[in-house]
Design a protein around this motif. Sequence first.
Motif, mmCIF file in Angstrom:
data_model
loop_
_atom_site.group_PDB
_atom_site.id
_atom_site.type_symbol
_atom_site.label_atom_id
_atom_site.label_comp_id
_atom_site.label_asym_id
_atom_site.label_seq_id
_atom_site.Cartn_x
_atom_site.Cartn_y
_atom_site.Cartn_z
ATOM 1 N N ARG A 170 21.276 68.821 39.183
ATOM 2 C CA ARG A 170 21.443 69.450 40.498
ATOM 3 C C ARG A 170 21.302 68.423 41.624
ATOM 4 N NH1 ARG A 170 17.474 72.687 41.444
ATOM 5 N NH2 ARG A 170 16.344 72.429 39.504
ATOM 6 N N PHE A 171 20.345 67.508 41.477
ATOM 7 C CA PHE A 171 20.182 66.466 42.493
ATOM 8 C C PHE A 171 21.421 65.582 42.570
ATOM 9 C CE2 PHE A 171 19.431 61.999 43.284
ATOM 10 C CZ PHE A 171 19.044 62.049 44.612
ATOM 11 N N HIS A 172 21.906 65.113 41.415
ATOM 12 C CA HIS A 172 23.083 64.237 41.388
ATOM 13 C C HIS A 172 24.289 64.917 42.040
ATOM 14 C CE1 HIS A 172 20.856 61.625 38.687
ATOM 15 N NE2 HIS A 172 21.813 60.735 38.819
ATOM 16 N N ARG A 173 24.491 66.183 41.746
ATOM 17 C CA ARG A 173 25.617 66.905 42.357
ATOM 18 C C ARG A 173 25.444 67.019 43.870
ATOM 19 N NH1 ARG A 173 26.201 71.316 37.616
ATOM 20 N NH2 ARG A 173 27.540 70.048 36.278
ATOM 21 N N ALA A 174 24.221 67.307 44.307
ATOM 22 C CA ALA A 174 23.974 67.486 45.739
ATOM 23 C C ALA A 174 24.141 66.175 46.503
ATOM 24 C CB ALA A 174 22.580 68.061 45.959
ATOM 25 N N ILE A 175 23.605 65.071 45.985
ATOM 26 C CA ILE A 175 23.715 63.811 46.722
ATOM 27 C C ILE A 175 25.154 63.296 46.683
ATOM 28 C CG2 ILE A 175 23.011 62.234 44.869
ATOM 29 C CD1 ILE A 175 22.035 62.001 48.619
ATOM 30 N N ALA A 176 25.869 63.526 45.597
ATOM 31 C CA ALA A 176 27.288 63.151 45.541
ATOM 32 C C ALA A 176 28.074 63.958 46.567
ATOM 33 C CB ALA A 176 27.855 63.366 44.142
ATOM 34 N N GLU A 211 24.673 64.981 14.407
ATOM 35 C CA GLU A 211 24.845 66.250 15.107
ATOM 36 C C GLU A 211 24.262 66.134 16.508
ATOM 37 O OE1 GLU A 211 23.640 69.731 13.025
ATOM 38 O OE2 GLU A 211 24.324 68.955 11.102
ATOM 39 N N TRP A 212 24.969 66.723 17.453
ATOM 40 C CA TRP A 212 24.541 66.696 18.845
ATOM 41 C C TRP A 212 24.002 68.056 19.226
ATOM 42 C CZ3 TRP A 212 25.171 62.764 22.636
ATOM 43 C CH2 TRP A 212 25.658 61.564 22.116
ATOM 44 N N SER A 213 22.926 68.056 19.951
ATOM 45 C CA SER A 213 22.322 69.298 20.417
ATOM 46 C C SER A 213 22.756 69.548 21.858
ATOM 47 C CB SER A 213 20.800 69.191 20.349
ATOM 48 O OG SER A 213 20.218 70.303 20.969
ATOM 49 N N ASP A 214 23.025 70.784 22.172
ATOM 50 C CA ASP A 214 23.388 71.159 23.535
ATOM 51 C C ASP A 214 22.161 71.589 24.340
ATOM 52 O OD1 ASP A 214 26.065 70.638 23.156
ATOM 53 O OD2 ASP A 214 26.534 72.676 22.541
ATOM 54 N N THR A 215 20.981 71.372 23.799
ATOM 55 C CA THR A 215 19.784 71.791 24.504
ATOM 56 C C THR A 215 19.564 70.919 25.736
ATOM 57 O OG1 THR A 215 18.368 70.379 23.168
ATOM 58 C CG2 THR A 215 18.669 72.646 22.414
ATOM 59 N N THR A 216 18.928 71.493 26.710
ATOM 60 C CA THR A 216 18.620 70.777 27.933
ATOM 61 C C THR A 216 17.178 71.073 28.294
ATOM 62 O OG1 THR A 216 19.366 70.317 30.185
ATOM 63 C CG2 THR A 216 19.460 72.625 29.449
ATOM 64 N N SER A 217 16.751 70.581 29.420
ATOM 65 C CA SER A 217 15.381 70.826 29.856
ATOM 66 C C SER A 217 15.387 71.087 31.358
ATOM 67 C CB SER A 217 14.508 69.609 29.550
ATOM 68 O OG SER A 217 14.918 68.508 30.358
ATOM 69 N N ALA A 218 14.268 71.558 31.855
ATOM 70 C CA ALA A 218 14.156 71.792 33.291
ATOM 71 C C ALA A 218 14.320 70.480 34.055
ATOM 72 C CB ALA A 218 12.812 72.444 33.612
ATOM 73 N N ALA A 219 13.771 69.396 33.509
ATOM 74 C CA ALA A 219 13.895 68.090 34.169
ATOM 75 C C ALA A 219 15.350 67.621 34.199
ATOM 76 C CB ALA A 219 13.017 67.066 33.460
ATOM 77 N N ALA A 220 16.070 67.814 33.099
ATOM 78 C CA ALA A 220 17.487 67.416 33.064
ATOM 79 C C ALA A 220 18.305 68.261 34.031
ATOM 80 C CB ALA A 220 18.035 67.545 31.646
#
Length: 145
Positions: free
Chosen positions: A37-43, A23-32
């Motif tokens: 957001r960084f990856h999207r901005a630099i791309a 089973e896969w969890s859709d949970t995320t974290s502040a770090a993720a």
Amino acid sequence: MRVTASKVGVLSACQYFARAEAEWSDTTSAAADRGTRFHRAIAEYIASGSVESDQSANGDICEILVSAIAWVEHFGRDKLAAEVAFAWDPVTDTAERIPAVERDYQAGAGRLCGTADIVAVSRFTKAGYIGDWKTGDGSQSGPQL
């Protein structure tokens, strides 16, 4: 295929996550979230030369984004491509660039797929550089390729 290039290291430590019944969890974290957001901005910066995304230039990623932009400019923004998806065939040891939208690797057709954060290839030597941006301090990271 559940295993992507960035999960090969995890697979060497634990094979259960790759099983169909896992089973896969859709949970995320502040770090993720910060990393996304960084990856999207630099791309966005590599593609257009500017960052228009909300929260990117002024938020908690500002410092790392400024450093990354300086690196991109030093390297040469016109020599880089961001978020490039590949599919690798281990039998033939060949890879090809594939279209990938939000990490949907259906075009990979059973090959090992992954997305490189940044790619540069010299048109003269055919030598390449593949980079992987890291935004965390590594203290809670698991194995990754």
